[in-house]
Write a protein that holds these residues in place. Structure first.
Motif, PDB file in Angstrom:
ATOM      1  N   ILE A 123       4.611  10.559  -8.738  1.00 10.04           N
ATOM      2  CA  ILE A 123       4.865  10.318 -10.638  1.00 10.04           C
ATOM      3  C   ILE A 123       3.434  10.779 -11.128  1.00 10.04           C
ATOM      4  O   ILE A 123       4.040  12.164 -11.913  1.00 10.04           O
ATOM      5  CB  ILE A 123       4.274   8.291 -10.493  1.00 10.04           C
ATOM      6  CG1 ILE A 123       4.779   7.490 -10.040  1.00 10.04           C
ATOM      7  CG2 ILE A 123       4.088   8.243 -12.340  1.00 10.04           C
ATOM      8  CD1 ILE A 123       5.394   5.775 -10.124  1.00 10.04           C
ATOM      9  N   PHE A 124       3.285  11.113 -11.128  1.00  9.72           N
ATOM     10  CA  PHE A 124       1.519  11.541 -11.414  1.00  9.72           C
ATOM     11  C   PHE A 124       1.881  13.161 -11.132  1.00  9.72           C
ATOM     12  O   PHE A 124       1.737  14.238 -11.791  1.00  9.72           O
ATOM     13  CB  PHE A 124      -0.241  11.235 -10.421  1.00  9.72           C
ATOM     14  CG  PHE A 124      -0.425  10.316 -11.786  1.00  9.72           C
ATOM     15  CD1 PHE A 124      -1.007  10.331 -12.456  1.00  9.72           C
ATOM     16  CD2 PHE A 124      -0.252   8.858 -11.170  1.00  9.72           C
ATOM     17  CE1 PHE A 124      -1.340   9.387 -13.436  1.00  9.72           C
ATOM     18  CE2 PHE A 124      -0.383   7.995 -11.964  1.00  9.72           C
ATOM     19  CZ  PHE A 124      -1.323   7.511 -12.800  1.00  9.72           C
ATOM     20  N   GLU A 125       2.707  13.120 -10.354  1.00  6.66           N
ATOM     21  CA  GLU A 125       2.729  14.953  -9.838  1.00  6.66           C
ATOM     22  C   GLU A 125       4.060  16.076 -10.282  1.00  6.66           C
ATOM     23  O   GLU A 125       3.699  16.047 -11.330  1.00  6.66           O
ATOM     24  CB  GLU A 125       3.709  15.011  -8.085  1.00  6.66           C
ATOM     25  CG  GLU A 125       2.498  15.670  -7.110  1.00  6.66           C
ATOM     26  CD  GLU A 125       2.679  15.979  -5.920  1.00  6.66           C
ATOM     27  OE1 GLU A 125       3.899  15.654  -5.672  1.00  6.66           O
ATOM     28  OE2 GLU A 125       1.916  16.037  -4.849  1.00  6.66           O
ATOM     29  N   VAL A 145       0.633  -1.250  -0.174  1.00  2.00           N
ATOM     30  CA  VAL A 145      -0.142   0.035  -0.147  1.00  2.00           C
ATOM     31  C   VAL A 145       1.079   0.913  -0.246  1.00  2.00           C
ATOM     32  O   VAL A 145       0.407   2.321  -0.446  1.00  2.00           O
ATOM     33  CB  VAL A 145      -1.054  -0.102   1.118  1.00  2.00           C
ATOM     34  CG1 VAL A 145      -1.674   0.898   1.846  1.00  2.00           C
ATOM     35  CG2 VAL A 145      -1.752  -1.008   1.163  1.00  2.00           C
ATOM     36  N   THR A 146       1.926   1.156   0.256  1.00  4.63           N
ATOM     37  CA  THR A 146       3.351   2.187   0.675  1.00  4.63           C
ATOM     38  C   THR A 146       3.055   2.161  -1.504  1.00  4.63           C
ATOM     39  O   THR A 146       3.484   3.912  -1.274  1.00  4.63           O
ATOM     40  CB  THR A 146       4.753   1.259   0.643  1.00  4.63           C
ATOM     41  OG1 THR A 146       4.865   0.928   2.204  1.00  4.63           O
ATOM     42  CG2 THR A 146       5.426   2.559   0.642  1.00  4.63           C
ATOM     43  N   LYS A 147       2.661   2.288  -1.741  1.00 10.19           N
ATOM     44  CA  LYS A 147       2.709   2.346  -3.309  1.00 10.19           C
ATOM     45  C   LYS A 147       1.684   2.898  -3.987  1.00 10.19           C
ATOM     46  O   LYS A 147       1.991   4.195  -5.205  1.00 10.19           O
ATOM     47  CB  LYS A 147       2.793   1.136  -4.548  1.00 10.19           C
ATOM     48  CG  LYS A 147       3.840  -0.375  -3.987  1.00 10.19           C
ATOM     49  CD  LYS A 147       3.733  -1.017  -5.349  1.00 10.19           C
ATOM     50  CE  LYS A 147       4.975  -1.565  -5.133  1.00 10.19           C
ATOM     51  NZ  LYS A 147       5.106  -2.918  -4.123  1.00 10.19           N
ATOM     52  N   VAL A 148       0.717   3.773  -2.942  1.00  9.86           N
ATOM     53  CA  VAL A 148      -0.170   4.737  -3.282  1.00  9.86           C
ATOM     54  C   VAL A 148       1.029   6.132  -3.389  1.00  9.86           C
ATOM     55  O   VAL A 148       0.662   6.731  -4.080  1.00  9.86           O
ATOM     56  CB  VAL A 148      -0.981   4.829  -1.684  1.00  9.86           C
ATOM     57  CG1 VAL A 148      -2.431   6.082  -1.814  1.00  9.86           C
ATOM     58  CG2 VAL A 148      -2.227   3.590  -2.024  1.00  9.86           C
ATOM     59  N   MET A 149       1.450   6.145  -2.420  1.00  6.86           N
ATOM     60  CA  MET A 149       2.514   7.353  -2.075  1.00  6.86           C
ATOM     61  C   MET A 149       3.156   7.323  -3.441  1.00  6.86           C
ATOM     62  O   MET A 149       4.001   8.308  -3.708  1.00  6.86           O
ATOM     63  CB  MET A 149       2.717   7.498  -0.944  1.00  6.86           C
ATOM     64  CG  MET A 149       4.389   9.106  -0.676  1.00  6.86           C
ATOM     65  SD  MET A 149       3.452  10.544  -0.883  1.00  6.86           S
ATOM     66  CE  MET A 149       3.030  10.987   0.597  1.00  6.86           C
ATOM     67  N   THR A 150       4.042   6.180  -4.220  1.00  5.96           N
ATOM     68  CA  THR A 150       4.775   6.199  -5.048  1.00  5.96           C
ATOM     69  C   THR A 150       4.008   6.747  -6.603  1.00  5.96           C
ATOM     70  O   THR A 150       4.252   7.324  -6.652  1.00  5.96           O
ATOM     71  CB  THR A 150       5.699   4.766  -5.097  1.00  5.96           C
ATOM     72  OG1 THR A 150       6.347   4.439  -4.060  1.00  5.96           O
ATOM     73  CG2 THR A 150       6.533   4.218  -6.291  1.00  5.96           C
ATOM     74  N   LEU A 151       2.398   6.561  -6.502  1.00  5.25           N
ATOM     75  CA  LEU A 151       2.123   6.763  -7.390  1.00  5.25           C
ATOM     76  C   LEU A 151       1.699   8.279  -7.431  1.00  5.25           C
ATOM     77  O   LEU A 151       1.411   8.616  -7.989  1.00  5.25           O
ATOM     78  CB  LEU A 151       0.381   6.016  -7.673  1.00  5.25           C
ATOM     79  CG  LEU A 151       1.509   4.317  -7.606  1.00  5.25           C
ATOM     80  CD1 LEU A 151      -0.259   3.476  -7.320  1.00  5.25           C
ATOM     81  CD2 LEU A 151       1.367   4.004  -9.349  1.00  5.25           C
ATOM     82  N   LEU A 152       1.305   8.298  -6.607  1.00  4.52           N
ATOM     83  CA  LEU A 152       1.031   9.897  -6.506  1.00  4.52           C
ATOM     84  C   LEU A 152       2.212  10.978  -6.465  1.00  4.52           C
ATOM     85  O   LEU A 152       2.340  11.734  -7.218  1.00  4.52           O
ATOM     86  CB  LEU A 152       0.715  10.498  -4.574  1.00  4.52           C
ATOM     87  CG  LEU A 152       0.757  11.706  -4.426  1.00  4.52           C
ATOM     88  CD1 LEU A 152      -0.451  12.369  -4.934  1.00  4.52           C
ATOM     89  CD2 LEU A 152       0.065  11.931  -2.851  1.00  4.52           C
TER      90      LEU A 152
END
Length: 393
Positions: free
Chosen positions: A76-78, A67-74
């Motif tokens: 990336i999209f930024e 679920v850590t990857k939610v921040m990783t994806l955030l």
């Protein structure tokens, strides 16, 4: 204290208690009778208002796994929003990224994939190798990317979170977050970049590996079973390790309402799915969201001693109100509160008044009315010019 004043005081305390109970999330004890959730920590949040509808031990830190990857994806999209990254940019897999264990899409060292393909690998198949490859591409190294993750967590008010890696594979005690903090970063991701749900709602997809050994297809299967088993589920991210057990930050949409259900440390994947489904069922049964996208036209406001005689106004935000007790919104009334005039100078963005919303004489809330432009105070020459113009008319 007289009897009359004592009764008035008690009445005020009673009213305050009622209002607090309407605004506060349901406690763990109340939840136990409402839903049968086995996981030790969870949160049910409505993202438009940020309201926590249900929760249990929402601020207890735990390992979040993937679920850590939610921040990783955030992040990336930024980078895409900033123009530093494009979906068709190519990303090279390093030896370090290839070496990641756990869930992976088996990227080879030196293999190139587009940013969009990497996003699919991260959100659908939970690829640890893809996460690290993206972290290195954006920040130069995974540690530098993790620093950015922690800074973003602080900016979002995630008070009980600290990241050590970008994929959640670590067993370090220094890598932790909470159900509430996961809900916060999930809310930020789906509200600012709703296109993520186009990826997280995909059940199966394929990518093509182009390496020295040739070209071959590789299937991606979504780790989130709720996509198939819960009507309206569109994401977002699962996670599981022996330390974290089974976690999920799930997103579902029904009846014009979006909900985020975060479940942490469920004993197995079946319980994780059951718990999230129960939270969603409760939320969709109880919640109604009123959103006023078109509150009406605002008048111009008279300006005294300004270089302009009037200033335009606008609404400071969109009005949203969430009901969590099963009641619906109808016969909404609005009251505009504005002064008759304002003295210059006027600053753009400064509050001028309010629009108040009522239902059956009960106030639902209010939004600010702000100045849409700057109006400077008129000097001597400005006033002389205004006088001349008025005389000519």
């Amino acid at each position: 204290m007289t009897k009359k004043r004592r009764n008035l005081f008690c009445a005020r305390i009673l009213c305050a208690s009622i209002l607090f109970s309407l605004a506060a999330p349901v406690s763990a004890e109340e939840t136990a009778s409402a839903v049968s959730v086995e996981a030790p920590e969870y949160v049910l949040m409505e993202p438009e208002t940020g309201t926590v509808i249900l929760e249990k031990d929402k601020d207890v830190p735990r390992s979040p796994a993937s679920v850590t990857k939610v921040m990783t994806l955030l992040l990336i999209f930024e980078e895409i929003e900033k123009g530093n990254l494009k979906l068709d940019d190519t990303v090279i897999t390093s030896a370090h990224a290839k070496s990641m264990g756990g869930s992976q899409v088996f990227l080879e060292e030196g293999e190139t994939q587009t940013v969009e393909t990497m996003i699919k690998c991260i959100v659908i198949a939970s690829g640890n190798d893809a996460s690290v490859a993206m972290a290195e591409h954006i920040a130069g190294s995974e540690p530098e990317f993790v620093n950015a993750m922690n800074k973003k967590a602080q900016a979002l008010g995630m008070k009980n979170t600290h990241f050590v890696d970008c994929c959640g594979l670590t067993d370090s005690d220094d890598h932790y977050t909470t159900a509430y903090d996961i809900a916060l970063m999930s809310r930020e991701l789906i509200r600012k970049y709703p296109e993520i749900l186009n990826y997280s709602s995909v059940w199966m997809d394929t990518i093509t590996h182009n390496t020295r050994q040739g070209s071959k297809e590789f299937g991606l299967s979504n780790t989130n079973r709720l996509i198939r088993t819960y009507e309206g589920c569109v994401g977002l991210k699962t996670g599981s390790t022996s330390k974290a057990k089974f976690c999920v930050s799930a997103v579902a949409k029904r009846k014009g309402i979006t909900l985020i259900a975060v479940v942490m440390a469920a004993p197995d994947s079946r319980t994780r799915v059951k718990d999230a489904s129960m939270l969603f069922d409760y939320g969709f049964a109880k919640c109604s969201l009123y959103t006023d996208e078109n509150p009406g036209k605002l008048p111009d406001l008279k300006v005294i001693k300004g270089i302009k005689e009037k200033t335009t106004l606008t609404f400071g935000k969109t009005f949203r109100c969430l009901s969590t007790d099963g009641t619906t919104f109808d016969k909404i009334k609005k009251k505009l509160i504005l002064p008759n005039e304002v003295k210059a100078p006027v600053k753009k963005g400064q509050k001028a008044g309010e629009l108040v919303y009522y239902q059956e004489n009960r106030e639902l809330g209010r939004i600010p009315v702000i100045y849409a432009e700057n109006v400077k105070k008129a000097g001597y020459l400005d006033r002389l010019k205004q006088t001349a113009e008025e005389f000519c008319l």
